[in-house]
Design an enzyme around this catalytic site. Structure first.
Site, PDB file in Angstrom:
ATOM      1  N   ARG A 137       1.613  -5.201  -4.707  1.00 42.38           N
ATOM      2  CA  ARG A 137       0.613  -4.193  -4.375  1.00 42.38           C
ATOM      3  C   ARG A 137      -0.463  -4.207  -5.454  1.00 42.38           C
ATOM      4  O   ARG A 137      -0.204  -3.864  -6.601  1.00 42.38           O
ATOM      5  CB  ARG A 137       1.281  -2.815  -4.279  1.00 42.38           C
ATOM      6  N   HIS A 168      -8.278   2.575  -6.189  1.00 41.63           N
ATOM      7  CA  HIS A 168      -7.436   3.050  -7.278  1.00 41.63           C
ATOM      8  C   HIS A 168      -8.352   3.507  -8.414  1.00 41.63           C
ATOM      9  O   HIS A 168      -8.300   2.979  -9.520  1.00 41.63           O
ATOM     10  CB  HIS A 168      -6.468   1.958  -7.728  1.00 41.63           C
ATOM     11  N   GLU A 206      -3.340   8.068  -4.876  1.00 41.76           N
ATOM     12  CA  GLU A 206      -3.292   9.340  -5.588  1.00 41.76           C
ATOM     13  C   GLU A 206      -4.634  10.078  -5.604  1.00 41.76           C
ATOM     14  O   GLU A 206      -5.231  10.311  -6.653  1.00 41.76           O
ATOM     15  CB  GLU A 206      -2.784   9.127  -7.021  1.00 41.76           C
ATOM     16  N   ASN A 213       4.370   8.052  -4.469  1.00 43.66           N
ATOM     17  CA  ASN A 213       4.482   7.784  -5.901  1.00 43.66           C
ATOM     18  C   ASN A 213       5.235   8.930  -6.554  1.00 43.66           C
ATOM     19  O   ASN A 213       4.913  10.103  -6.329  1.00 43.66           O
ATOM     20  CB  ASN A 213       3.108   7.668  -6.558  1.00 43.66           C
ATOM     21  N   TYR A 259       7.215  10.097 -10.403  1.00 45.19           N
ATOM     22  CA  TYR A 259       7.618   9.845 -11.781  1.00 45.19           C
ATOM     23  C   TYR A 259       8.496  10.956 -12.340  1.00 45.19           C
ATOM     24  O   TYR A 259       9.482  10.691 -13.013  1.00 45.19           O
ATOM     25  CB  TYR A 259       6.374   9.668 -12.676  1.00 45.19           C
ATOM     26  N   GLU A 285       4.972   3.607  -6.053  1.00 46.07           N
ATOM     27  CA  GLU A 285       5.023   3.579  -7.515  1.00 46.07           C
ATOM     28  C   GLU A 285       6.227   4.372  -7.987  1.00 46.07           C
ATOM     29  O   GLU A 285       6.457   5.491  -7.539  1.00 46.07           O
ATOM     30  CB  GLU A 285       3.776   4.190  -8.178  1.00 46.07           C
TER      31      GLU A 285
END
Length: 482
Positions: A91, A135, A180, A309, A311, A385
């Site tokens: 990606r 991005h 995002e 995504n 985290y 991600e």
């Protein structure tokens, strides 16, 4: 939004081998400005991140992406590394000012040729190219004309999407419009810790809407040009928001943050309307008159999958009085990225942390995937991600050993497998990131890569996590820690 209690970072590590479904897509990911360098080569013009990173005090150590990891010139080496590791998909994002300098007008043949060569090189190695159109590198000329708070930017983005689809549509079968958009809108125009560094809450909300609109228009442009077999998606950094306590005030604080973190995008994109409570919460900031009749219908386009995504989770409480805690994990600023949430405090969740200070909490990923399953049934997901920064270094023998990253990945992949077992339609996983790179406002001080980069020499050294991930991608089976 989830209300379960936080768990420690490695609570979901597997005790037995876990085999992922046949056809599960194993990949890795990067972003153009973070790795390409060649900032002025072949007609590329500045993006907002070029200007922001060159502004004194905005990025740690004055770092810029001018050279980054020089992927523009070293892409063959990077593709060979992926092939050696057995990665099935890559990606990457396209640099808007590289393929359409200034964000308007004709395309750059040299810029498009770079991405053609990259896609061909990936296909030659049996690696599936997955393109992200945006991005965060908005052409500076469009920012000078108003940026994402300006409605015209959405239409310029759709034009750019068409240019890239025309050039790569015969090579690329998977497309993502935005990466995002929350960061683009609320860190770029709200708190100012991302480019372009503006700090107006009303502009942040305008930017969010025009990013949504740009997404919808871009999906239309892609569908008009791509084969019917092409897959089109968007990637959201969905916040897994937990209240500090079960008190009604804390639960309402979590609802409020969930609104401007998640539902401000999932509402119009996936359901065709902005949530009423988000409009009410932000009414003191804006009257939303920038939303035109028909906008939400344009935004609400059919998607083939949702990129997720993740985290770390977000922990909040209700707060009154001065000096609310701002440990939201998104960078320090005197300005909030949370319009309409002045009475919300953010707290660090308990548990082990990465070099970013983010709590390691795979349970949050499990709960988030089940929420998407519940709220949007029938919509496939891909983890676009997931990863962690640690203080990696090359040892005396030249090897880079990162057992902390392996433990992080093992825990989160166990959470993904558990979610699949619970009915979540998760079809792939992209490790962030292929390479150590320019980590936005943190410069080169944070290393997310599974491949170590010696920035002085540009030498690439696959870390122990890269070899571990390569074995996983080939077998499709997650083994417990030895």
């Amino acid at each position: 939004m989830a209300t379960s209690a936080p768990t420690t970072g490695r609570a979901l590590e597997t005790a037995a081998p876990l085999t992922f479904p046949a056809g599960f897509l194993w990949g890795t990911a990067t972003a153009a400005y973070q790795i390409e360098g060649a900032a002025q080569d072949d007609g590329r013009t500045p993006s907002i991140w070029d200007v922001y990173s060159r502004t004194p005090g905005k990025v740690r150590n004055g770092d810029t992406g001018d050279i980054a990891t020089d992927h523009y010139h070293r892409w063959r080496e990077d593709v060979a590394i992926m092939a050696d590791l057995g990665v099935g998909a890559y990606r990457f994002s396209v640099s808007w000012p590289r393929v359409q300098p200034g964000g308007r007008g004709p395309a750059s043949a040299k810029g498009l040729d770079f991405y053609r060569r990259l896609a061909d090189g990936l296909l030659d190695k049996g690696i599936r190219p997955v393109v992200t159109l945006y991005h965060w590198d908005l052409p500076q000329e469009l920012e000078d004309a108003g940026g994402w708070p300006e409605r015209d930017t959405a239409f310029r983005f759709a034009e750019y999407a068409g240019i890239v689809a025309d050039a790569l549509g015969d090579r690329v079968g998977s497309w993502t419009t935005l990466n995002e958009p929350w960061c683009s809108a609320f860190l770029g125009y709200g708190s100012g810790v991302h480019a372009p560094g503006r700090t107006d809450p009303a502009d942040a909300l305008r930017a969010a809407h025009h990013l949504n609109l740009g997404h919808g228009l871009a999906v239309q442009a892609l569908r008009e040009r791509l084969p019917a077999t092409a897959q089109v998606s968007v990637t959201l950094n969905l916040h897994h928001v937990r209240p500090l306590t079960d008190s009604p005030a804390d639960v309402d604080a979590a609802r409020r943050i969930d609104g401007t973190a998640n539902r401000i995008f999932t509402g119009p994109m996936l359901e065709g309307a902005y949530p009423a409570d988000v409009l009410t919460d932000t009414a003191p900031v804006t009257d939303w008159s920038f939303v035109h009749d028909g906008d939400t219908a344009l935004i609400h386009q059919p998607l083939d999958f949702l990129g997720v995504n993740y985290y770390s989770p977000t922990l909040v409480s209700h707060h009154t009085g001065p000096a609310a805690h701002r440990s939201d994990g998104h960078g320090a600023s005197e300005h909030s990225p949370w319009p309409g949430a002045d009475e919300v405090a953010f707290h660090q969740t308990p548990g082990e942390r990465t070099a970013m200070g983010w709590t390691i909490d795979p349970e949050g990923l499990y709960e988030l995937l089940l929420r998407v399953k519940r709220d949007h049934p029938g919509l496939p997901m891909v983890i676009t991600e997931n990863g962690a920064a640690f203080d990696d270094y090359a040892g005396p023998d030249g090897e880079v050993r990162d057992p902390e990253r392996i433990a992080y990945l093992r825990g989160h992949l166990a959470a993904v497998h558990r979610a699949i077992d619970a009915g979540a339609d998760v079809r792939g996983y992209f490790l962030w990131s292929l390479l150590d790179n320019f980590e936005w406002a943190y410069g080169y001080g944070k290393r997310f890569g599974m491949v170590y980069v010696d920035y002085a020499t540009q030498r690439r050294i696959p870390k122990s996590s890269a070899h571990w991930y390569g074995r996983l991608t080939r077998s499709g089976t997650l083994h417990p820690a030895p």
